[in-house]
Design a protein around this motif. Structure first.
Motif, PDB file in Angstrom:
ATOM      1  N   GLY A 196     110.434  32.622  54.391  1.00  0.00           N
ATOM      2  CA  GLY A 196     109.576  33.367  53.480  1.00  0.00           C
ATOM      3  C   GLY A 196     108.665  34.367  54.148  1.00  0.00           C
ATOM      4  O   GLY A 196     107.681  34.809  53.554  1.00  0.00           O
ATOM      5  N   LYS A 197     108.960  34.733  55.396  1.00  0.00           N
ATOM      6  CA  LYS A 197     108.158  35.711  56.110  1.00  0.00           C
ATOM      7  C   LYS A 197     108.816  37.088  56.027  1.00  0.00           C
ATOM      8  O   LYS A 197     110.030  37.213  56.224  1.00  0.00           O
ATOM      9  N   HIS A 198     108.023  38.106  55.752  1.00  0.00           N
ATOM     10  CA  HIS A 198     108.523  39.466  55.889  1.00  0.00           C
ATOM     11  C   HIS A 198     108.848  39.717  57.358  1.00  0.00           C
ATOM     12  O   HIS A 198     108.288  39.073  58.256  1.00  0.00           O
ATOM     13  N   VAL A 199     109.744  40.687  57.622  1.00  0.00           N
ATOM     14  CA  VAL A 199     110.189  40.931  58.993  1.00  0.00           C
ATOM     15  C   VAL A 199     110.184  42.420  59.301  1.00  0.00           C
ATOM     16  O   VAL A 199     110.666  43.235  58.506  1.00  0.00           O
ATOM     17  N   ASP A 221     119.084  40.844  52.166  1.00  0.00           N
ATOM     18  CA  ASP A 221     119.418  41.005  50.745  1.00  0.00           C
ATOM     19  C   ASP A 221     119.039  39.764  49.959  1.00  0.00           C
ATOM     20  O   ASP A 221     118.493  39.850  48.847  1.00  0.00           O
ATOM     21  N   GLU A 222     119.347  38.598  50.525  1.00  0.00           N
ATOM     22  CA  GLU A 222     119.028  37.343  49.837  1.00  0.00           C
ATOM     23  C   GLU A 222     117.516  37.156  49.731  1.00  0.00           C
ATOM     24  O   GLU A 222     116.986  36.733  48.701  1.00  0.00           O
ATOM     25  N   ALA A 223     116.805  37.499  50.797  1.00  0.00           N
ATOM     26  CA  ALA A 223     115.351  37.333  50.798  1.00  0.00           C
ATOM     27  C   ALA A 223     114.678  38.287  49.826  1.00  0.00           C
ATOM     28  O   ALA A 223     113.653  37.950  49.214  1.00  0.00           O
ATOM     29  N   ARG A 224     115.238  39.475  49.670  1.00  0.00           N
ATOM     30  CA  ARG A 224     114.637  40.466  48.771  1.00  0.00           C
ATOM     31  C   ARG A 224     114.549  39.939  47.348  1.00  0.00           C
ATOM     32  O   ARG A 224     113.603  40.239  46.620  1.00  0.00           O
ATOM     33  N   ALA A 225     115.530  39.152  46.958  1.00  0.00           N
ATOM     34  CA  ALA A 225     115.511  38.574  45.613  1.00  0.00           C
ATOM     35  C   ALA A 225     114.349  37.607  45.429  1.00  0.00           C
ATOM     36  O   ALA A 225     113.971  37.292  44.302  1.00  0.00           O
ATOM     37  N   ARG A 226     113.774  37.138  46.544  1.00  0.00           N
ATOM     38  CA  ARG A 226     112.630  36.226  46.494  1.00  0.00           C
ATOM     39  C   ARG A 226     111.315  36.951  46.789  1.00  0.00           C
ATOM     40  O   ARG A 226     110.288  36.311  47.021  1.00  0.00           O
ATOM     41  N   GLY A 227     111.356  38.277  46.838  1.00  0.00           N
ATOM     42  CA  GLY A 227     110.144  39.033  47.110  1.00  0.00           C
ATOM     43  C   GLY A 227     109.780  39.114  48.571  1.00  0.00           C
ATOM     44  O   GLY A 227     108.636  39.425  48.919  1.00  0.00           O
ATOM     45  N   VAL A 228     110.737  38.836  49.460  1.00  0.00           N
ATOM     46  CA  VAL A 228     110.517  38.890  50.910  1.00  0.00           C
ATOM     47  C   VAL A 228     111.307  40.076  51.450  1.00  0.00           C
ATOM     48  O   VAL A 228     112.490  40.237  51.148  1.00  0.00           O
ATOM     49  N   HIS A 229     110.661  40.907  52.274  1.00  0.00           N
ATOM     50  CA  HIS A 229     111.258  42.175  52.675  1.00  0.00           C
ATOM     51  C   HIS A 229     111.432  42.296  54.180  1.00  0.00           C
ATOM     52  O   HIS A 229     110.755  41.619  54.961  1.00  0.00           O
ATOM     53  N   ALA A 230     112.360  43.189  54.585  1.00  0.00           N
ATOM     54  CA  ALA A 230     112.662  43.399  56.003  1.00  0.00           C
ATOM     55  C   ALA A 230     112.820  44.883  56.278  1.00  0.00           C
ATOM     56  O   ALA A 230     113.346  45.636  55.458  1.00  0.00           O
ATOM     57  N   MET A 231     112.356  45.296  57.454  1.00  0.00           N
ATOM     58  CA  MET A 231     112.481  46.687  57.877  1.00  0.00           C
ATOM     59  C   MET A 231     112.891  46.728  59.346  1.00  0.00           C
ATOM     60  O   MET A 231     112.490  45.871  60.134  1.00  0.00           O
ATOM     61  N   ALA A 249     107.997  31.680  46.998  1.00  0.00           N
ATOM     62  CA  ALA A 249     109.168  32.502  47.285  1.00  0.00           C
ATOM     63  C   ALA A 249     109.229  33.716  46.386  1.00  0.00           C
ATOM     64  O   ALA A 249     109.824  34.723  46.729  1.00  0.00           O
ATOM     65  N   THR A 250     108.634  33.654  45.213  1.00  0.00           N
ATOM     66  CA  THR A 250     108.663  34.765  44.275  1.00  0.00           C
ATOM     67  C   THR A 250     107.248  35.080  43.822  1.00  0.00           C
ATOM     68  O   THR A 250     106.752  34.505  42.853  1.00  0.00           O
ATOM     69  N   PRO A 251     106.544  35.969  44.562  1.00  0.00           N
ATOM     70  CA  PRO A 251     105.163  36.281  44.196  1.00  0.00           C
ATOM     71  C   PRO A 251     105.075  36.814  42.774  1.00  0.00           C
ATOM     72  O   PRO A 251     105.883  37.625  42.336  1.00  0.00           O
ATOM     73  N   LEU A 257     104.073  37.931  58.052  1.00  0.00           N
ATOM     74  CA  LEU A 257     105.079  38.867  58.554  1.00  0.00           C
ATOM     75  C   LEU A 257     105.317  38.607  60.026  1.00  0.00           C
ATOM     76  O   LEU A 257     104.366  38.401  60.791  1.00  0.00           O
ATOM     77  N   VAL A 258     106.586  38.627  60.431  1.00  0.00           N
ATOM     78  CA  VAL A 258     106.964  38.458  61.834  1.00  0.00           C
ATOM     79  C   VAL A 258     107.503  39.785  62.347  1.00  0.00           C
ATOM     80  O   VAL A 258     108.444  40.347  61.786  1.00  0.00           O
ATOM     81  N   ASP A 259     106.903  40.277  63.413  1.00  0.00           N
ATOM     82  CA  ASP A 259     107.263  41.539  64.058  1.00  0.00           C
ATOM     83  C   ASP A 259     108.043  41.211  65.326  1.00  0.00           C
ATOM     84  O   ASP A 259     107.499  40.608  66.258  1.00  0.00           O
ATOM     85  N   ILE A 260     109.322  41.593  65.377  1.00  0.00           N
ATOM     86  CA  ILE A 260     110.223  41.196  66.470  1.00  0.00           C
ATOM     87  C   ILE A 260     110.343  42.336  67.479  1.00  0.00           C
ATOM     88  O   ILE A 260     110.914  43.390  67.188  1.00  0.00           O
ATOM     89  N   CYS A 261     109.809  42.116  68.684  1.00  0.00           N
ATOM     90  CA  CYS A 261     109.818  43.123  69.754  1.00  0.00           C
ATOM     91  C   CYS A 261     110.510  42.575  70.995  1.00  0.00           C
ATOM     92  O   CYS A 261     110.097  42.850  72.123  1.00  0.00           O
ATOM     93  N   THR A 262     111.555  41.806  70.803  1.00  0.00           N
ATOM     94  CA  THR A 262     112.260  41.136  71.892  1.00  0.00           C
ATOM     95  C   THR A 262     113.587  41.836  72.178  1.00  0.00           C
ATOM     96  O   THR A 262     114.025  42.691  71.407  1.00  0.00           O
TER      97      THR A 262
END
Length: 393
Positions: A113-116, A137-147, A11-13, A92-97
């Motif tokens: 724990g997947k980037h999004v 925001d919560e995931a960012r604290a664990r080194g997981v990012h979203a865009m 969770a924290t690289p 990483l999960v790429d959401i195109c739905t």
């Protein structure tokens, strides 16, 4: 041997990622094709710190999903997006739905724990967008990012426009004019589509294409929209359904609104899918105290600039052909004058995302940016429902 990046393992690289980034994509239609092209091409033209690997594509129909995997270059196919979250080779999960699935998939992926990367608009409602932003925001604290995928930020001409505005080249911003004009739904005999159902799309032209100009205007100006006064209209209220009958259209066909920006500028916005002859005309014009900028996506390699400080005898709008190697993103592509297209914006999006992940930097635009756009969309809907009352964002 390459080092595999997998946020699911920790969770924290403790080290910045190197090697490969396992990517899985949910959805394989229009946006899925564009995103697949981007994942395939990004590392072939840009020197990436991490190499994307197209691990899996996911769709509901097994045969169609398998065909998409073969056509677009994915290693495998899945029919349940939850299976992607259990795979150690997916980072990483790429959401195109469609929008009604964004919140559930994104929140679950971040928790796993997947980037999004999530297509725009971020959600179908402000409540969903808030939940997604909080999860990011919560995931960012664990080194997981979203865009969120506002790909038009990666049009080189619009990125250059942002630079000119930030450098003060047009002075104090006064006016913003933004519109997105299409005509693909103008035929009343066109059949029903998920984009015309509120439960799937959230809104019509407003969320589908209006979200783009809202984000582009805020991105280029560096200012937020603080309030709107709006009206919407649905021109064709029934469409042919797949069963042979008709089905009610439950979203807007067009949205028109005025806006006030945080720096005091005023704006006018229009989004419609009924502008005959306009295929994909996303237009943005800024007027300031020292000059103006103008952009049209149908001429996406051009930016028009007027410097009002020049001699009025010769001053006027001049065309900047944004293809020089010093222009944003262009150094990796073709010689000057050789034009880029729509698909390149997604490649640039992937490049920026992968680069941010490799340095443990929150990518932009993040889910917080998507939330701010969603707030504008919801304010527009409230204003239109209240017969053009001014609504604060």
């Amino acid at each position: 041997m390459t080092q595999h990046l997998s946020a699911a393992h920790t969770a924290t690289p403790t080290t910045r990622p190197t090697g490969t980034l396992g990517v899985a994509m949910v959805g394989h239609s229009f946006m899925g094709a564009a995103h697949s092209h981007a994942w395939r091409s990004a590392g072939r033209f840009f020197d990436l710190p991490v190499s994307p690997r197209m691990v899996a594509v996911c769709g509901r129909d097994p045969d169609r999903t398998a065909a998409a995997a073969e056509r677009f270059g994915w290693d495998s196919a899945e029919t349940d997006w939850r299976a992607l979250l259990r795979r150690d080779d997916v980072d990483l999960v790429d959401i195109c739905t469609p929008g009604d699935t964004h919140a559930e998939i994104a929140v679950a992926a971040l928790a796993a724990g997947k980037h999004v990367l999530c297509e725009k608009p971020l959600a179908n409602s402000l409540d969903e967008a808030r939940r997604m932003s909080a999860a990011a925001d919560e995931a960012r604290a664990r080194g997981v990012h979203a865009m969120v995928g506002f790909n038009y930020r990666r049009v080189p001409a619009l990125t250059l426009a942002r630079k000119l505005v930030s450098e003060g080249r047009i002075g104090e911003l006064r006016h913003v004019r933004a519109m997105y004009l299409q005509d693909w739904l103008s035929d009343a005999d066109s059949p029903m589509t998920w984009r015309l159902r509120r439960e799937q799309a959230g809104s019509g032209a407003l969320g589908d294409i209006g979200a783009h100009v809202v984000d582009a205007a805020q991105f280029v100006t560096g200012q937020g929209i603080e309030g709107v006064s709006a009206l919407t209209e649905t021109f064709v209220r029934q469409r042919r359904s797949g069963t042979g009958g008709t089905e009610p259209v439950t979203v807007d066909d067009c949205a028109v609104f005025t806006a006030r920006f945080s720096g005091g500028a005023v704006g006018s916005f229009e989004a419609t899918r009924y502008a005959l002859g306009r295929k994909n005309a996303m237009r943005l014009e800024l007027n300031g105290s020292r000059g103006s900028l103008s952009f049209d996506l149908e001429s996406m390699n051009e930016l028009w600039f007027h410097d009002a400080t020049e001699d009025p005898d010769t001053a006027g709008f001049r065309r900047i052909v944004v293809t020089e190697p010093t222009h944003p993103y262009l150094g990796a592509w073709w010689p000057p004058g050789h034009l880029l297209g729509y698909e390149h914006t997604f490649t640039h999006e992937v490049v920026d995302l992968v680069t941010a992940l490799a340095t443990d930097t929150p990518p932009e635009p993040g889910f917080g940016d998507g939330l701010r756009v969603q707030g504008v969309l919801e304010a527009v809907q409230h204003s239109a429902a209240a017969d053009s009352a001014f609504v604060r964002v």
